[in-house]
Design a protein around this motif. Sequence first.
Motif, PDB file in Angstrom:
ATOM      1  N   UNK A   1      -2.137  -1.252   2.101  1.00 37.89           N
ATOM      2  CA  UNK A   1      -1.151  -2.053   1.389  1.00 37.89           C
ATOM      3  C   UNK A   1      -0.867  -3.338   2.132  1.00 37.89           C
ATOM      4  N   UNK A   2      -1.163  -4.488   1.488  1.00 31.95           N
ATOM      5  CA  UNK A   2      -0.856  -5.791   2.066  1.00 31.95           C
ATOM      6  C   UNK A   2      -0.844  -6.820   0.944  1.00 31.95           C
ATOM      7  N   UNK A   3       0.213  -7.652   0.765  1.00 27.73           N
ATOM      8  CA  UNK A   3       1.434  -7.589   1.534  1.00 27.73           C
ATOM      9  C   UNK A   3       2.407  -6.648   0.871  1.00 27.73           C
ATOM     10  N   UNK A   4       3.147  -5.917   1.724  1.00 30.11           N
ATOM     11  CA  UNK A   4       4.200  -5.046   1.247  1.00 30.11           C
ATOM     12  C   UNK A   4       5.503  -5.484   1.894  1.00 30.11           C
ATOM     13  N   UNK A   5       6.594  -4.926   1.424  1.00 30.58           N
ATOM     14  CA  UNK A   5       7.908  -5.178   2.021  1.00 30.58           C
ATOM     15  C   UNK A   5       8.450  -3.865   2.554  1.00 30.58           C
TER      16      UNK A   5
END
Length: 313
Positions: free
Chosen positions: A93-97
Amino acid sequence: MSTVVVAAAYGGPEHLEVREVDVAAPGPGEVTLEVRAAGINPIDVKSYSGMMSTDESELPKRLGLEVAGVVTAVGDDAVGPSGPIAVGDEVVGYRVTGGYAATLNAPASSVFPKPPSLSWEQAAGMSLTGVTAYHLLEATGVSEGDVVLVHGVAGGVGLSAAQLALGRGATVIGTAAEHRHETLRGYGIVPVVYGAGLADRVRTAAPDGVDVALDTIGTDEAVDVSIELAPLDRIATVAAFGRGDTGIKLLGGGPGADPGTEIREGARLVIAELAGRGELDVVVSRTFPLAEAADAHRFVIEGHAGGKVVLLP
């Protein structure tokens, strides 16, 4: 419920706290991930240091932009850059928060398959440095036959940029502390020590001149030597945002910089493919349990990690 790490106040790692939060079912275009590893990046530290913002309304601040894990639930229309996502998929997962977490909801558009040959730690640490390095090469047009100077070549972005440039048929000269030189030579990089006399040492290493200079550390020395040795339109930095008046290319999230959003989004799958084939080495220097995120940040702040630092939930 999920264990997460938040910055409860602005300042240093002492303000990082471990908390338990509810995780909702994924909405349309979302997936839920069981996080196996979360990459740490300097921007995570900067985000709560006070140098980017001191807006109290943003606290507590969730941290972490890149993870690797297993999909445990999917919302409607959960389609990533490589296609539909299903429960059980091993993914990056990129970009994640808020990637510093045991469980995380993420946009499906940020999720793509984990290369099977990579460990969870490597998969969690390849994306930000990889796409940043790719942007540096694209912005300066690195191609076969170029002589490329990389400042900070032993760091995450620097080593990725060097490997990508070598893969394009370029010659790479990189600045690094002397104790890193033997390892760097193993990649095919020509290492030089930074510090007084750097320009002369680079000239010795590259008697026919330097075509491209890439700065990953942001020092005045890196910028000044780059300007002395390379054409101005083929110099780029992802760190020296205060030197834009020199005419060099500013890339990334700093003031006045080109974020390169489309380039970086497109690079995610390129980086994953290269890493999966063993053509891009992702070096993980150390791991920490999620609950020890503060210690992990202190280690990153020291600035001598020599590779990615990764949290393990």
